[in-house]
Write an enzyme that holds these catalytic residues in place. Structure first.
Site: not given
Ligand code: ADP
Ligand code: ADP
Ligand code: ZN
Length: 216
Positions: A13, A88, A127, A160, A172
């Site tokens: 995302k 969410r 990541r 990180r 999660r």
């Molecule tokens: P989210 O915001 O949904 O939690 P991220 O965009 O941070 O996910 O992506 C998680 C990790 O996976 C990052 O380190 C990113 O570089 C990698 N990543 C994102 N999209 C892809 C993909 N299509 N294929 C492989 N790795 C990906």
């Molecule tokens: P990822 O896409 O890797 O799950 P985010 O950066 O979106 O991670 O979220 C990290 C943490 O922040 C979640 O595990 C949760 O604890 C909190 N969080 C983020 N967005 C929300 C939301 N819309 N509602 C509740 N908790 C949230």
């Protein structure tokens, strides 16, 4: 244009939101980024959110809805925005609909990024981001062009997330399936759900998202 990116942690995302933001000029609203900033600044919201985030659980609806309600009033949201990590829960989705309805707006599309759970663990544990500009990277999937130097800003500082460890990831993912997956039937019932293949490589996912946005 109001777009929601929906998908489990690590689905891509944030990666795609950064791309859409620079190509289409609409702002990315990431509740995760906002909450991490609140934790770092030790605000009241940050103090309340920290233990939920560390445990891989959701922060309360009240807190995140409050954050989004304030944020979408800001000037840069006037031409639309891209929601990353919000809503969410169904309660958050309903609150968003109410907030938008008051402004005669609605969610134009919800893009579901479908990725297998097994791939997510690897994505999350690999990541990291630039400590200066927040550009996202991955140990093997997306490395900077020059090792140790951010492509976007030239910084050599990276970080990180505290919650990007194997134990928290399991929690999660469970949270996603129990509390966030019910948004799929919610949005599909409203006719705005578009599902794309998030297992494809990063550029291909961008192409799929652009096709959805171009068709709106
Ligand atoms: P989210 O915001 O949904 O939690 P991220 O965009 O941070 O996910 O992506 C998680 C990790 O996976 C990052 O380190 C990113 O570089 C990698 N990543 C994102 N999209 C892809 C993909 N299509 N294929 C492989 N790795 C990906
Ligand atoms: P990822 O896409 O890797 O799950 P985010 O950066 O979106 O991670 O979220 C990290 C943490 O922040 C979640 O595990 C949760 O604890 C909190 N969080 C983020 N967005 C929300 C939301 N819309 N509602 C509740 N908790 C949230
Ligand atoms: Zn950078």
């Amino acid at each position: 244009m109001i777009i929601v990116l929906l998908g489990p942690p690590g689905a891509g995302k944030g990666t795609q939101a950064q791309r859409i933001m620079s190509s289409r000029g609409i702002v990315q609203l990431s509740t995760g980024d906002m909450l991490r900033a609140a934790v770092a600044n030790q605000t009241e919201v940050g103090r309340k959110a920290k233990e939920f985030m560390d445990a891989g659980k959701l922060v309360t609806d009240e807190i995140v809805i409050g954050i989004i309600a304030d944020r979408i009033e800001e000037e840069d949201c006037k031409n639309g925005f891209l929601l990353d990590g919000f809503p969410r829960t169904v309660a958050q989705a309903e609150a968003l609909d109410d907030l938008l309805e008051n402004k005669n707006l609605k969610v134009d599309a919800v893009i579901e990024m479908k990725v297998d759970d097994e791939a997510l663990v690897d994505r999350i544990t690999g990541r990291y981001t630039c400590a200066e500009c927040n550009a996202g990277y991955h140990d093997t999937n997306l490395k900077p062009r020059v090792a140790g130097v951010c492509d976007s800003c030239g910084s050599t500082n990276f970080k990180r997330r505290a919650d990007d460890n194997r134990e928290t990831v399991v929690s999660r993912l469970e949270t996603y399936h129990a509390q966030t997956a019910p948004l799929l039937p919610y949005y599909s019932g409203k006719g705005v759900l578009k599902t794309i293949d998030g297992m494809a490589d990063i550029d291909d996912v961008t192409t799929q998202i652009n096709e959805v946005l171009d068709a709106l």
